[in-house]
Write an enzyme that holds these catalytic residues in place. Structure first.
Site, PDB file in Angstrom:
ATOM      1  N   CYS A   2       0.840  -1.200   0.000  1.00  0.00           N
ATOM      2  CA  CYS A   2       0.000   0.000   0.000  1.00  0.00           C
ATOM      3  C   CYS A   2       0.874   1.249   0.000  1.00  0.00           C
ATOM      4  CB  CYS A   2      -0.905   0.008   1.223  1.00  0.00           C
ATOM      5  SG  CYS A   2      -2.012  -1.401   1.333  1.00  0.00           S
ATOM      6  N   ARG A  33       4.096   0.871  -6.523  1.00  0.00           N
ATOM      7  CA  ARG A  33       4.165  -0.039  -5.384  1.00  0.00           C
ATOM      8  C   ARG A  33       3.141  -1.176  -5.510  1.00  0.00           C
ATOM      9  NH1 ARG A  33       6.716   2.052  -0.839  1.00  0.00           N
ATOM     10  NH2 ARG A  33       5.325   0.940   0.576  1.00  0.00           N
ATOM     11  N   TRP A 101      -3.318  -2.227  -1.638  1.00  0.00           N
ATOM     12  CA  TRP A 101      -2.992  -3.551  -2.172  1.00  0.00           C
ATOM     13  C   TRP A 101      -3.677  -4.541  -1.243  1.00  0.00           C
ATOM     14  CZ3 TRP A 101      -0.365  -8.120  -0.972  1.00  0.00           C
ATOM     15  CH2 TRP A 101       0.085  -8.883  -2.050  1.00  0.00           C
ATOM     16  N   GLY A 129       0.421  -1.955   5.820  1.00  0.00           N
ATOM     17  CA  GLY A 129       0.872  -3.013   6.720  1.00  0.00           C
ATOM     18  C   GLY A 129      -0.258  -3.971   7.029  1.00  0.00           C
ATOM     19  N   LYS A 560      11.395 -13.013 -14.165  1.00  0.00           N
ATOM     20  CA  LYS A 560      10.978 -11.832 -14.929  1.00  0.00           C
ATOM     21  C   LYS A 560       9.821 -12.171 -15.868  1.00  0.00           C
ATOM     22  CE  LYS A 560      13.098  -8.898 -12.994  1.00  0.00           C
ATOM     23  NZ  LYS A 560      12.840  -9.746 -11.897  1.00  0.00           N
ATOM     24  N   GLU A 563       6.528 -12.874 -13.773  1.00  0.00           N
ATOM     25  CA  GLU A 563       5.909 -11.807 -12.989  1.00  0.00           C
ATOM     26  C   GLU A 563       5.310 -10.703 -13.849  1.00  0.00           C
ATOM     27  OE1 GLU A 563       8.540  -9.807 -10.261  1.00  0.00           O
ATOM     28  OE2 GLU A 563      10.207  -9.800 -11.655  1.00  0.00           O
TER      29      GLU A 563
END
Length: 687
Positions: A2, A33, A101, A129, A560, A563
């Site tokens: 997040c 992020r 997220w 978190g 790579k 993802e």
């Protein structure tokens, strides 16, 4: 994970449109992020202390699933329906924003942040978190009459703040905002970075953290401060009435375009923005004092630092995507990584490596019983690529540990060990837990990070910054190659006292000097890798075989591809091929084999022969001029990718670049978001 962002203007007029633009732009800087929803909170009207009317209007909260553009459209639509004046000025205003997220609850407006204490938005919180004891807190609050609307762990925080506030103000007693937050913190377990906003404390914001990253940025707007010397004293901020803008963010990338004066907030610190000042309190979780949590906490004196970062680093420039930009930046990023650390020597002096961050500990590292490399994902792969040269030059056994597995096993670590923690962000949750465990066991702890002032940089005994520059794309590229180079230099520094390896060390140093040119040369394969990607676009799976130094290349290349392009790919140790993976080989499955010149070259030739005999669909990465020697049936039976030859321990830096380019082009051709892959985050700050 997040991203959290806040903006507070003090004694400077900013209209509502300007404030919204600042918050939206801050969120855009945090997009990399990883996120699936977002939200903001602003004031309904200006909170003038002389006007009681302004205190009756609760803050506005806007939340939306999807990307930030969806949030922007939703906010302006709602603002128009409410007939809010976008030109309304605010001399003082605190706004908060968040990219989420998902960890608890699916992506949806109700699960987005800011999370609220209730219908009146008395307390609002944005959170990065995980609160591990949220279920217990939720049950307790429900018994006290609180109703929960979301599925998140975060919602307990603003509701707990309201509960604390209501209890503390019974009987017309008063309580400060910081006292409320400190009491809330006493009940929270887990990792978090939080920003609080409250209807009861207009024009104030409070930030606190434990484990997750958080920074404060300070921008003075008065003439004397703009023309004067660099100002670093937080006491001076608290004591003056100058117009200023204050920023809070998970990441420096959202602050650098506004100011370079920052404070890296430490674990347990509570940063209170009020009246244009900044006060810092220290949270001490003394269980025995829980009943007296509203007593006066101790204050902390801190100084600002200066961001070594330019706005240009967070822009795409001439490139379409950050990943593309960062792949092509590698000649420059490697040069920066090595700058000032390699010494040519002379006719009478040996070529050497100087690592200032290790100079007081290098002898201890040489005497270690073993060296442990601890990391996750790409950072783990980089350490794996460097392991052989570190073992060769140091003569010390090297152990590889995935951070989460080490913590789960509670594997033995001794005082005679050196534990090296590798992390691009310096904030990786699993790596930080492993660091805490290693410190408890008395090991010498070394950090290798790309982020000055990160948790790993602060908490290790010594370390090396890789200086690769800001990396925005979720899939790490230039940080990976810079990590390998830094660990090669670490091997050179550890083995610097051995005469027997001097020629080998000098050959590696010569190779390091020329490495940026070799990387520049291999980047010319861009179009060739795009053509290969077109052939593989419809494939469902890909195998990558490597061994020796290039086992790590196989793992990283496969990582790579999977993802970003969302194609199943698996990196394998070529020596294990006959122990199961050979059963997968047929004329349809594409297989990449890394077969550049090193001590394993003849073995890789044998692997290629065996795969060819089973009609494997081969793509071979080989050294320039080796195509005929590597491919048994000529170029018609396998596709060759020729790369420049460098020192064997540096070859993984060159070999990974074609695979980075392949992953990039596959992703673009398949229509996926290359900079923000599905379900992934750049900095993994939760377990």
């Amino acid at each position: 994970m997040c991203g959290i962002f806040a903006y507070l203007n003090y004694n400077v007029k900013r209209d509502r449109r300007f404030i919204l633009d600042i918050l939206f732009n801050g969120l855009r800087r945090l997009e990399y992020r990883g996120y699936d929803s977002s939200g903001i909170s602003i004031d309904y009207s200006s909170s003038d202390p002389n006007s009681q009317l302004s205190f009756s209007a609760p803050p506005l909260v806007f939340r939306q699933e999807g990307n930030i553009d969806s949030l922007v459209k939703s906010v302006y639509k709602d603002v128009a329906l409410m007939k809010l004046n976008l030109e309304e000025p605010f001399c003082i205003h605190g706004g908060i924003a968040h990219t989420r997220w998902a960890t608890h609850g699916e992506p949806s407006p109700k699960n987005s942040h800011p999370q609220t204490s209730g219908a009146k938005n008395e307390f609002l919180v944005v959170h990065n978190g995980v609160i591990t004891n949220y279920e217990v807190l939720k049950e307790t609050l429900m018994r006290h009459g609180f109703n929960f609307e979301s599925d998140t762990d975060t919602e307990v925080i603003p509701k707990l703040a309201k509960y604390v506030f209501d209890k503390a103000t019974e009987g017309d007693q008063s309580v400060t905002f910081s006292q409320v937050v400190l009491e809330v913190m006493r009940h929270l377990e887990g990792a978090y970075a939080l920003i609080f906003k409250s209807h009861h404390y207009p024009n104030e914001l409070i930030a606190c953290k434990r484990g997750s990253p958080l920074l404060l940025g300070v921008k003075e707007l008065s003439e004397d401060m703009r023309s004067g010397a660099l100002f670093l004293d937080l006491n001076f901020i608290s004591g003056n009435g100058h117009p200023k803008e204050l920023f809070l963010s998970s990441d420096a990338s959202a602050i650098v375009e506004h100011t370079k004066k920052v404070l890296v907030i430490e674990d347990g610190e509570v940063v209170h923005l009020k009246g244009g000042g900044v006060s810092i309190l220290k949270f001490e979780n003394d269980k025995g004092k829980c009943g007296n949590a509203l007593s006066r906490p101790s204050s902390v004196q801190r100084a600002l630092s200066f961001l070594e970062m330019e706005v240009e680093q967070i822009n795409k420039g001439k490139y379409e995507h950050y990943m593309q930009k960062e792949i092509h930046e590698q000649p420059e990023s490697l040069t920066t990584t090595m700058r000032g650390r390699l010494k040519h020597g002379g006719s009478t002096k040996a070529k050497t490596v100087l690592l200032g961050g290790l100079k007081d500990h290098i002898k201890t590292i040489r005497r270690s019983r073993r060296i442990l490399f601890i990391g996750c994902g790409t950072s783990y792969n980089a350490a794996l690529a460097a392991r052989p040269i570190i073992e060769e030059l140091s003569g010390v056994p090297v152990t590889m540990e995935i951070a989460s597995d080490l913590v789960d096993r509670q594997g033995p670590i001794y005082r005679e060990d050196t534990a090296v923690f590798v992390s691009q962000s310096g904030e990786t949750a699993d790596t930080l837990l492993a660091l805490e465990y290693a410190l408890e066991n008395g090991a010498l702890c070394v950090g290798i990070t790309n982020t000055v002032g990160s948790a790993i940089a602060r908490n290790t005994h010594c370390g090396i910054h890789i200086n690769a520059g800001c990396e925005i794309g979720v899939a790490s590229t230039k940080a990976y190659t810079s990590q390998i180079v830094v660990m090669a230099m670490l091997a050179l520094a550890i083995g610097d006292d051995a005469i027997s390896s001097q020629a080998r060390r000098e050959a590696i140093i010569d190779g390091l000097f020329d490495l940026p040119n070799k990387v520049r040369e291999v980047l010319n394969l861009d179009q060739e890798m795009k053509d290969l990607a077109k052939l593989l676009i419809a494939e469902q799976s890909l195998l990558v075989f490597g061994r020796g130094y290039n086992f790590a290349t196989a793992l990283e290349g496969a990582l790579k591809v999977k993802e970003v392009s969302l194609m199943h790919s698996e990196g394998m140790l070529a020596g294990e091929m006959k122990h199961g993976p050979l059963a997968l080989v047929d004329e349809n499955l594409p297989i990449i084999v890394i077969a550049t010149r090193d001590t394993c070259f003849s073995k890789q030739q044998s692997v290629i022969q065996q795969l060819h005999a089973r009609k494997g669909r081969l793509i071979v990465v080989c050294s320039k001029g080796d195509a005929a020697a590597v491919c048994p049936g000529g170029s018609s039976s396998c596709r060759m990718i020729e790369v420049p030859q460098v020192e064997d321990c540096l070859q993984p830096v060159v070999n990974i670049i074609p695979l980075q380019l392949l992953a990039y082009h596959l992703t673009v051709l398949r229509g996926y978001n290359v900079d923000q892959p599905r379900n992934l985050a750049k900095s993994v700050t939760t377990q």
